[in-house]
Design a protein around this motif. Structure first.
Motif, PDB file in Angstrom:
ATOM      1  N   ALA A  43       2.381   7.170   8.296  1.00 36.43           N
ATOM      2  CA  ALA A  43       2.049   5.878   8.895  1.00 36.43           C
ATOM      3  C   ALA A  43       1.949   4.835   7.790  1.00 36.43           C
ATOM      4  O   ALA A  43       1.511   5.136   6.676  1.00 36.43           O
TER       5      ALA A  43
ATOM      6  N   HIS B 195      -3.209   2.650   9.017  1.00 33.11           N
ATOM      7  CA  HIS B 195      -2.341   3.821   8.875  1.00 33.11           C
ATOM      8  C   HIS B 195      -3.127   5.133   8.906  1.00 33.11           C
ATOM      9  O   HIS B 195      -2.676   6.134   9.473  1.00 33.11           O
TER      10      HIS B 195
ATOM     11  N   LEU C 145       3.639   6.337  14.202  1.00 29.91           N
ATOM     12  CA  LEU C 145       3.995   6.972  12.934  1.00 29.91           C
ATOM     13  C   LEU C 145       5.500   7.129  12.843  1.00 29.91           C
ATOM     14  O   LEU C 145       6.211   7.123  13.862  1.00 29.91           O
TER      15      LEU C 145
ATOM     16  N   ARG D 188      -4.207   5.907  12.608  1.00 34.16           N
ATOM     17  CA  ARG D 188      -3.042   6.361  13.379  1.00 34.16           C
ATOM     18  C   ARG D 188      -2.747   7.838  13.074  1.00 34.16           C
ATOM     19  O   ARG D 188      -2.461   8.631  13.983  1.00 34.16           O
ATOM     20  N   THR D 189      -2.795   8.180  11.805  1.00 36.63           N
ATOM     21  CA  THR D 189      -2.452   9.554  11.410  1.00 36.63           C
ATOM     22  C   THR D 189      -3.498  10.545  11.897  1.00 36.63           C
ATOM     23  O   THR D 189      -3.174  11.652  12.360  1.00 36.63           O
TER      24      THR D 189
ATOM     25  N   ARG E   2       1.621   6.882  18.691  1.00 38.44           N
ATOM     26  CA  ARG E   2       0.614   6.528  17.687  1.00 38.44           C
ATOM     27  C   ARG E   2       1.155   5.602  16.597  1.00 38.44           C
ATOM     28  O   ARG E   2       0.403   5.107  15.760  1.00 38.44           O
TER      29      ARG E   2
END
Length: 413
Positions: free
Chosen positions: A289, A298, A275, A301-302, A273
């Protein structure tokens, strides 16, 4: 036919060269015989004439003077009994064998150590040969011994051989040292690769590269601080609910094995992902991220990682028969990131964003992902949310939070 120029006898009709008297009245054959005698005596190497039994008939002057004897003292003696050859009985026996072979028509040759100075005070090495001389019927009637002093040649060869051995020994040493250096270099490369892998396990790649470029790290001094501000990141905290009670009856090996399996899967998700894993503390896991390389998505992604972590824990429970649950908290905002410590470096985050993300986890519920308004706004309509409302977070106060319930679109992996 005139062999010697008449001008040689302009001052006197006769000229003496050692034991040879040259006369202006000598005929051609006499001149040749006398010149041959002069030539024989003037030769620096050993030359003589033996009968087929090896008795000495004639020896040149250089050989006689070399051991301080007169021809009359040795004429008719066996050649092997001359002073040259009495260096050892073995040398005399070998010479007798050579004479027998030469008398049968064989040209023989070899190197001998013989007495070369008067009274036998010094030995020399000669390159010795015996040439059979035949009459018109082909019978061997004389033997022509010849010897050249090759002592200096042998000494030079021996010195060269020693030098070659020394050079070879030096070369062998250089090769061994080169191989040892290569082995050391190879081991150093392996150790360096291992060190770099370990460093990358502790620090993000860009941070590790910055640290490696710092000579003061190796100089046993306090390095310059590495610290960066990031205005937009998303921080995730996850904690396994009641893990202390769950693991109370476990052995140390079993406890570490369970956490290792779970967190290793989380590490894989973080890599997929995009991170950065920050650290683990006990049964808690922290990632972020948007750092150390800023990214615009970000928060997405998280959120994806949080949902993947929940799925991974569900699969772990099915596989093992456990019933573990996890709380996750997420927040977005600005942070300060940097490396602390002189040894056993750690890359860590500080700021209100980090503290709030931690409170989102601790005030979340088992099996739920709790996010702040800041993260909710960044995620937009790509995810499903449940409005939890206002909660009072320790050290922060009233906060409006949401539970991340899932994705609106199919998961992109």
């Amino acid at each position: 036919m005139v062999l010697i120029s008449r001008q040689l006898f302009s001052a006197s009709p006769e000229i003496r060269v050692r034991d040879v008297m040259l006369s202006a009245h000598d005929d051609f054959q006499t001149q040749r015989a006398k010149l041959a005698s002069i030539m024989l005596d003037a030769m620096y190497q050993f030359v003589g004439l033996l009968d087929v039994d090896g008795k000495m008939l004639e020896i040149n002057r250089a050989a006689l003077e070399g051991i301080g004897i007169q021809m009359d003292d040795i004429r008719g003696m066996p050649f092997w009994e001359a002073r040259w050859w009495v260096i050892s009985p073995e040398t005399q026996r070998v010479l007798q064998q050579l004479i027998r072979r030469a008398s049968q028509g064989e040209f023989v040759r070899g190197d001998f150590e013989v007495y070369g100075q008067k009274l036998g005070e010094e030995t020399i090495i000669v390159d010795f040969s015996l040439l059979p001389i035949r009459d018109t019927d082909g019978n061997v009637v004389f033997l022509l011994p010849e010897g050249r002093n090759i002592t200096e040649k042998k000494r030079t060869e021996a010195a060269l051989a020693r030098k070659n051995e020394e050079l070879q020994a030096s070369w062998d040493l250089i090769c061994r040292q080169r191989n040892e250096l290569q082995n050391l270099y190879d081991r150093l490369m392996v150790e360096q690769e291992l060190s770099e892998r370990l460093l990358l396990n502790l620090l993000p790649y860009p941070i590790a590269e910055r640290l490696k470029a710092r000579p003061e790290i190796v100089a046993n001094s306090v390095p310059e601080i590495i610290a960066d501000s990031f205005p937009e990141v998303t921080v995730l905290f996850a904690d396994i609910v009641a893990f202390t009670r769950f693991s109370a009856a476990m052995s140390a090996e079993c406890l570490v094995s369970v956490l290792n399996e779970i967190f290793t899967e989380f590490d894989t998700i973080a890599d997929q992902r995009g991170l950065e894993k920050i650290k683990t503390i006990g049964d808690a896991y922290m990632a972020a991220a948007g750092l150390p390389q800023p990214v615009s998505d970000h928060a997405v992604r998280t959120a994806d990682m949080a949902l993947d972590m929940m799925d991974a824990l569900t699969l772990f429970n099915r596989r093992t028969g456990y019933s573990l649950q996890m709380r996750v908290g997420i927040n977005s905002g600005s942070v300060v990131a940097g490396v602390i410590g002189k040894r056993k470096f750690i890359y860590d985050l500080w700021g209100d964003t980090v503290n709030t993300a931690s409170r989102m986890e601790s005030h979340s519920l088992a099996g739920r992902v709790q996010v702040t308004d800041a993260t909710r706004r960044l995620l937009g309509g790509a995810f499903l949310f449940e409005d939890r409302g206002i909660i009072v977070a320790k050290g922060i106060g009233a906060v409006h939070t949401w539970f991340l319930a899932g994705r609106c679109a199919p998961v992109s992996r």
